[in-house]
Scaffold this motif. Structure first.
Motif, PDB file in Angstrom:
ATOM      1  N   ILE A 252      21.757  66.792 -20.008  1.00 46.62           N
ATOM      2  CA  ILE A 252      21.122  65.521 -20.377  1.00 46.62           C
ATOM      3  C   ILE A 252      21.837  64.359 -19.693  1.00 46.62           C
ATOM      4  CG2 ILE A 252      20.755  63.900 -22.282  1.00 46.62           C
ATOM      5  CD1 ILE A 252      20.205  66.360 -24.077  1.00 46.62           C
ATOM      6  N   GLU A 253      23.157  64.400 -19.688  1.00 51.27           N
ATOM      7  CA  GLU A 253      23.907  63.326 -19.028  1.00 51.27           C
ATOM      8  C   GLU A 253      23.532  63.211 -17.553  1.00 51.27           C
ATOM      9  OE1 GLU A 253      28.172  62.566 -20.415  1.00 51.27           O
ATOM     10  OE2 GLU A 253      27.874  64.684 -20.877  1.00 51.27           O
ATOM     11  N   ARG A 254      23.440  64.353 -16.890  1.00 49.41           N
ATOM     12  CA  ARG A 254      23.080  64.296 -15.475  1.00 49.41           C
ATOM     13  C   ARG A 254      21.662  63.773 -15.302  1.00 49.41           C
ATOM     14  NH1 ARG A 254      21.747  69.043 -11.150  1.00 49.41           N
ATOM     15  NH2 ARG A 254      21.333  67.642  -9.423  1.00 49.41           N
ATOM     16  N   ALA A 255      20.734  64.230 -16.155  1.00 44.90           N
ATOM     17  CA  ALA A 255      19.351  63.773 -16.054  1.00 44.90           C
ATOM     18  C   ALA A 255      19.249  62.259 -16.219  1.00 44.90           C
ATOM     19  CB  ALA A 255      18.491  64.468 -17.107  1.00 44.90           C
ATOM     20  N   GLU A 256      20.168  61.699 -16.993  1.00 37.30           N
ATOM     21  CA  GLU A 256      20.172  60.257 -17.236  1.00 37.30           C
ATOM     22  C   GLU A 256      21.116  59.522 -16.284  1.00 37.30           C
ATOM     23  OE1 GLU A 256      18.244  58.655 -19.260  1.00 37.30           O
ATOM     24  OE2 GLU A 256      17.345  60.343 -20.335  1.00 37.30           O
ATOM     25  N   ASN A 257      21.562  60.218 -15.233  1.00 38.18           N
ATOM     26  CA  ASN A 257      22.449  59.609 -14.242  1.00 38.18           C
ATOM     27  C   ASN A 257      23.716  59.051 -14.895  1.00 38.18           C
ATOM     28  OD1 ASN A 257      23.121  58.981 -11.568  1.00 38.18           O
ATOM     29  ND2 ASN A 257      22.277  56.915 -11.732  1.00 38.18           N
ATOM     30  N   TYR A 258      24.193  59.756 -15.903  1.00 37.89           N
ATOM     31  CA  TYR A 258      25.440  59.429 -16.603  1.00 37.89           C
ATOM     32  C   TYR A 258      25.432  58.045 -17.245  1.00 37.89           C
ATOM     33  CZ  TYR A 258      26.792  63.579 -14.082  1.00 37.89           C
ATOM     34  OH  TYR A 258      26.822  64.868 -13.579  1.00 37.89           O
ATOM     35  N   THR A 259      24.241  57.561 -17.609  1.00 36.80           N
ATOM     36  CA  THR A 259      24.151  56.329 -18.379  1.00 36.80           C
ATOM     37  C   THR A 259      23.977  56.615 -19.863  1.00 36.80           C
ATOM     38  OG1 THR A 259      21.748  56.200 -18.090  1.00 36.80           O
ATOM     39  CG2 THR A 259      23.119  55.078 -16.437  1.00 36.80           C
ATOM     40  N   PHE A 260      23.978  57.873 -20.228  1.00 33.51           N
ATOM     41  CA  PHE A 260      23.758  58.341 -21.590  1.00 33.51           C
ATOM     42  C   PHE A 260      25.122  58.657 -22.200  1.00 33.51           C
ATOM     43  CE2 PHE A 260      21.877  61.093 -24.831  1.00 33.51           C
ATOM     44  CZ  PHE A 260      20.573  60.643 -24.950  1.00 33.51           C
ATOM     45  N   ARG A 261      25.422  58.146 -23.352  1.00 27.32           N
ATOM     46  CA  ARG A 261      26.718  58.412 -23.979  1.00 27.32           C
ATOM     47  C   ARG A 261      26.936  59.919 -24.149  1.00 27.32           C
ATOM     48  NH1 ARG A 261      24.869  53.773 -26.386  1.00 27.32           N
ATOM     49  NH2 ARG A 261      26.322  52.009 -26.320  1.00 27.32           N
ATOM     50  N   HIS A 262      28.149  60.351 -23.780  1.00 30.34           N
ATOM     51  CA  HIS A 262      28.488  61.771 -23.857  1.00 30.34           C
ATOM     52  C   HIS A 262      28.264  62.324 -25.256  1.00 30.34           C
ATOM     53  CE1 HIS A 262      30.745  65.498 -23.216  1.00 30.34           C
ATOM     54  NE2 HIS A 262      31.454  65.205 -24.295  1.00 30.34           N
ATOM     55  N   GLY A 263      28.759  61.623 -26.265  1.00 30.45           N
ATOM     56  CA  GLY A 263      28.632  62.134 -27.631  1.00 30.45           C
ATOM     57  C   GLY A 263      27.195  62.239 -28.095  1.00 30.45           C
ATOM     58  N   TYR A 264      26.353  61.315 -27.658  1.00 29.97           N
ATOM     59  CA  TYR A 264      24.943  61.374 -28.030  1.00 29.97           C
ATOM     60  C   TYR A 264      24.302  62.627 -27.423  1.00 29.97           C
ATOM     61  CZ  TYR A 264      24.914  56.559 -29.830  1.00 29.97           C
ATOM     62  OH  TYR A 264      25.129  55.418 -30.559  1.00 29.97           O
ATOM     63  N   ALA A 265      24.647  62.903 -26.164  1.00 32.49           N
ATOM     64  CA  ALA A 265      24.087  64.091 -25.513  1.00 32.49           C
ATOM     65  C   ALA A 265      24.596  65.368 -26.170  1.00 32.49           C
ATOM     66  CB  ALA A 265      24.449  64.073 -24.029  1.00 32.49           C
ATOM     67  N   VAL A 266      25.874  65.400 -26.525  1.00 32.25           N
ATOM     68  CA  VAL A 266      26.448  66.580 -27.174  1.00 32.25           C
ATOM     69  C   VAL A 266      25.832  66.791 -28.554  1.00 32.25           C
ATOM     70  CG1 VAL A 266      28.577  67.518 -28.180  1.00 32.25           C
ATOM     71  CG2 VAL A 266      28.593  66.588 -25.862  1.00 32.25           C
ATOM     72  N   ALA A 267      25.520  65.715 -29.257  1.00 29.47           N
ATOM     73  CA  ALA A 267      24.883  65.854 -30.564  1.00 29.47           C
ATOM     74  C   ALA A 267      23.550  66.595 -30.436  1.00 29.47           C
ATOM     75  CB  ALA A 267      24.674  64.478 -31.190  1.00 29.47           C
ATOM     76  N   ILE A 268      22.748  66.192 -29.464  1.00 26.88           N
ATOM     77  CA  ILE A 268      21.481  66.894 -29.225  1.00 26.88           C
ATOM     78  C   ILE A 268      21.762  68.337 -28.829  1.00 26.88           C
ATOM     79  CG2 ILE A 268      19.397  66.952 -27.789  1.00 26.88           C
ATOM     80  CD1 ILE A 268      19.855  63.862 -27.412  1.00 26.88           C
ATOM     81  N   GLY A 269      22.787  68.539 -27.988  1.00 27.98           N
ATOM     82  CA  GLY A 269      23.138  69.893 -27.564  1.00 27.98           C
ATOM     83  C   GLY A 269      23.567  70.775 -28.710  1.00 27.98           C
ATOM     84  N   MET A 270      24.224  70.213 -29.719  1.00 27.35           N
ATOM     85  CA  MET A 270      24.625  71.018 -30.874  1.00 27.35           C
ATOM     86  C   MET A 270      23.425  71.467 -31.688  1.00 27.35           C
ATOM     87  SD  MET A 270      28.209  69.525 -32.418  1.00 27.35           S
ATOM     88  CE  MET A 270      27.959  67.756 -32.219  1.00 27.35           C
ATOM     89  N   VAL A 271      22.454  70.584 -31.855  1.00 26.61           N
ATOM     90  CA  VAL A 271      21.246  70.981 -32.579  1.00 26.61           C
ATOM     91  C   VAL A 271      20.514  72.073 -31.799  1.00 26.61           C
ATOM     92  CG1 VAL A 271      19.045  70.218 -33.538  1.00 26.61           C
ATOM     93  CG2 VAL A 271      21.053  68.721 -33.662  1.00 26.61           C
ATOM     94  N   PHE A 272      20.442  71.917 -30.481  1.00 25.83           N
ATOM     95  CA  PHE A 272      19.829  72.947 -29.634  1.00 25.83           C
ATOM     96  C   PHE A 272      20.561  74.281 -29.795  1.00 25.83           C
ATOM     97  CE2 PHE A 272      19.782  75.120 -25.449  1.00 25.83           C
ATOM     98  CZ  PHE A 272      18.422  75.358 -25.317  1.00 25.83           C
ATOM     99  N   ALA A 273      21.902  74.256 -29.778  1.00 23.45           N
ATOM    100  CA  ALA A 273      22.671  75.493 -29.934  1.00 23.45           C
ATOM    101  C   ALA A 273      22.450  76.104 -31.312  1.00 23.45           C
ATOM    102  CB  ALA A 273      24.156  75.211 -29.711  1.00 23.45           C
ATOM    103  N   ALA A 274      22.333  75.254 -32.325  1.00 19.86           N
ATOM    104  CA  ALA A 274      22.066  75.763 -33.675  1.00 19.86           C
ATOM    105  C   ALA A 274      20.689  76.420 -33.747  1.00 19.86           C
ATOM    106  CB  ALA A 274      22.180  74.631 -34.691  1.00 19.86           C
ATOM    107  N   GLU A 275      19.704  75.807 -33.099  1.00 19.80           N
ATOM    108  CA  GLU A 275      18.363  76.408 -33.082  1.00 19.80           C
ATOM    109  C   GLU A 275      18.388  77.739 -32.333  1.00 19.80           C
ATOM    110  OE1 GLU A 275      15.842  75.617 -34.730  1.00 19.80           O
ATOM    111  OE2 GLU A 275      15.858  73.470 -35.157  1.00 19.80           O
ATOM    112  N   LEU A 276      19.132  77.809 -31.223  1.00 16.48           N
ATOM    113  CA  LEU A 276      19.277  79.083 -30.513  1.00 16.48           C
ATOM    114  C   LEU A 276      19.829  80.159 -31.434  1.00 16.48           C
ATOM    115  CD1 LEU A 276      20.749  78.359 -26.941  1.00 16.48           C
ATOM    116  CD2 LEU A 276      18.578  79.502 -27.471  1.00 16.48           C
ATOM    117  N   ALA A 277      20.886  79.808 -32.167  1.00 19.72           N
ATOM    118  CA  ALA A 277      21.521  80.779 -33.061  1.00 19.72           C
ATOM    119  C   ALA A 277      20.561  81.215 -34.171  1.00 19.72           C
ATOM    120  CB  ALA A 277      22.793  80.175 -33.663  1.00 19.72           C
ATOM    121  N   ARG A 278      19.793  80.269 -34.697  1.00 19.96           N
ATOM    122  CA  ARG A 278      18.818  80.632 -35.734  1.00 19.96           C
ATOM    123  C   ARG A 278      17.755  81.577 -35.183  1.00 19.96           C
ATOM    124  NH1 ARG A 278      13.787  79.207 -36.890  1.00 19.96           N
ATOM    125  NH2 ARG A 278      13.725  77.581 -35.270  1.00 19.96           N
TER     126      ARG A 278
END
Length: 366
Positions: A252-278
């Protein structure tokens, strides 16, 4: 306020992460033996950098201020090359030292320059953001970005010390502070459930340096990371769990040309990882829901735009955890039970992304 010392040890040596207030008097001892000290800092932190320089000059050191662009714009080969040139012009020797001041981008860059100059000189890191304190400055990972992805060029180079001066957080923009909370909450989900309990107990307080649990949250996150990296400096084993949420987050950070806060992107990534695990039958819906609730309670995003999936999946293929053509994700087998999901099917990935798709873009970091 007392100073907490959290030790980090690995086969290359030992250093302390100090957490407290007004810690700059600790700097001179950490660079003892150097004749010159380069202070690498974002242009926007000139005042803080001058305080650092003053502490070093009081200790008898020659200080070379080296401002760099703010944020991720500093983490490029061009900026690193310019810093190497500056070190060369001042005849920096192996006994001299580098001090990195600023957020995670600045400390990543400063550590990388220290790791590569003369094959390694001493570095001390002074993180001034919550993200820097609990994540980027601890563990000896250094790096810069390339057009192909984040942190793909780097080195393992543990610092001589890390000074987490909590007073620097008071002027941090609230959105940046909230972004740093993602890494603290990550530690809660993969290792220390008390962190999530404390956030749930006082979500508003968690978003401010003056919160009732602020220092405890920071120290718990630092202790967890210190414990992990002490046993696995070069990410050959357990340290990989620290990448929870980062595979999609970095894309996500790369897609946004690194204008996206790292923590915001990681938060979305954690939900994605949780959905994968489910979807893989590892965790239940309740734990996925807790991810969404805890993250959303402090203002972190839990979804991303739906039209970005193909580009994100392509970027994830060059993630550092990938092995050949096989994607690997840090997931959970239960609360505080991290595991690796290797080679999920395209259908599983598609379904997990649908579960986080459709949200608006969050505010940019600049």
């Amino acid at each position: 306020m007392t100073v907490t010392r959290i030790g980090v040890g690995d086969p290359t040596g030992h250093y302390d992460v100090l957490v407290g207030e007004h810690l700059l008097n600790e700097l001179p001892a950490l660079v003892e033996g150097a004749a010159q000290v380069a202070v690498i800092h974002p242009e926007g932190l000139a005042r803080v950098a001058e305080d650092v320089a003053a502490a070093l000059r009081a200790g008898g050191y020659t200080v070379r201020p080296m401002p760099v662009p703010d944020g991720e714009a500093a983490k490029t080969s061009a900026v690193a090359t310019d810093l190497w040139s500056r070190l060369g012009s001042f005849n920096f020797t192996r006994s001299d030292a580098v001090v990195g001041v600023g957020g995670g981008a600045a400390t990543d860059l400063a550590g990388f320059v220290a790791a590569t100059w003369l094959r390694g000189v001493r570095s001390v890191l002074v993180p001034t953001t919550l993200l820097g304190m609990v994540d980027a400055a601890v563990g000896g990972k250094t790096g810069i970005n390339t057009p192909e992805g984040k942190n793909l060029v780097g080195a393992f180079h543990p610092p001589a010390g890390v000074l987490c001066d909590l007073t620097t957080l008071e002027s941090l923009p609230k959105a940046d502070y909230i972004g740093g909370l993602a890494e603290i909450i990550k530690a809660g989900f993969i290792d220390d459930p008390v962190i999530c309990d404390l956030v749930e107990d006082d979500p508003e307080g968690a978003t401010t340096p003056g919160g009732a649990h602020t220092r405890e949250l920071i120290e718990r996150a630092v202790r967890f990371k210190a414990d992990v990296v002490s046993g696995d400096l070069k990410e050959s084993g357990r340290r990989e769990i620290l990448n929870y949420g980062h595979t999609l987050g970095h894309a996500i950070e790369r897609a946004e040309n690194y204008t996206f806060r790292h923590g915001y992107a990681v938060a979305i990534g954690m939900v994605f990882a949780a959905e994968l695990a489910r979807l893989d039958g590892r965790i239940d819906e309740a734990l996925v829901r807790r991810h969404r609730d805890v993250l959303a309670s402090v203002g972190l995003p839990t979804s991303y735009t739906a039209d970005s999936w193909e580009a994100l999946r392509a970027t994830m293929s060059v993630d550092k955890k990938a092995r050949g053509a096989t994607l690997r994700f840090v997931v959970l087998d239960g609360p505080a039970t991290p595991a690796i999901l290797s080679g999920p099917t395209p259908a599983l990935l598609d379904e997990a992304f649908r579960a986080v798709a459709g949200g608006p873009r969050v505010p940019q970091s600049h």
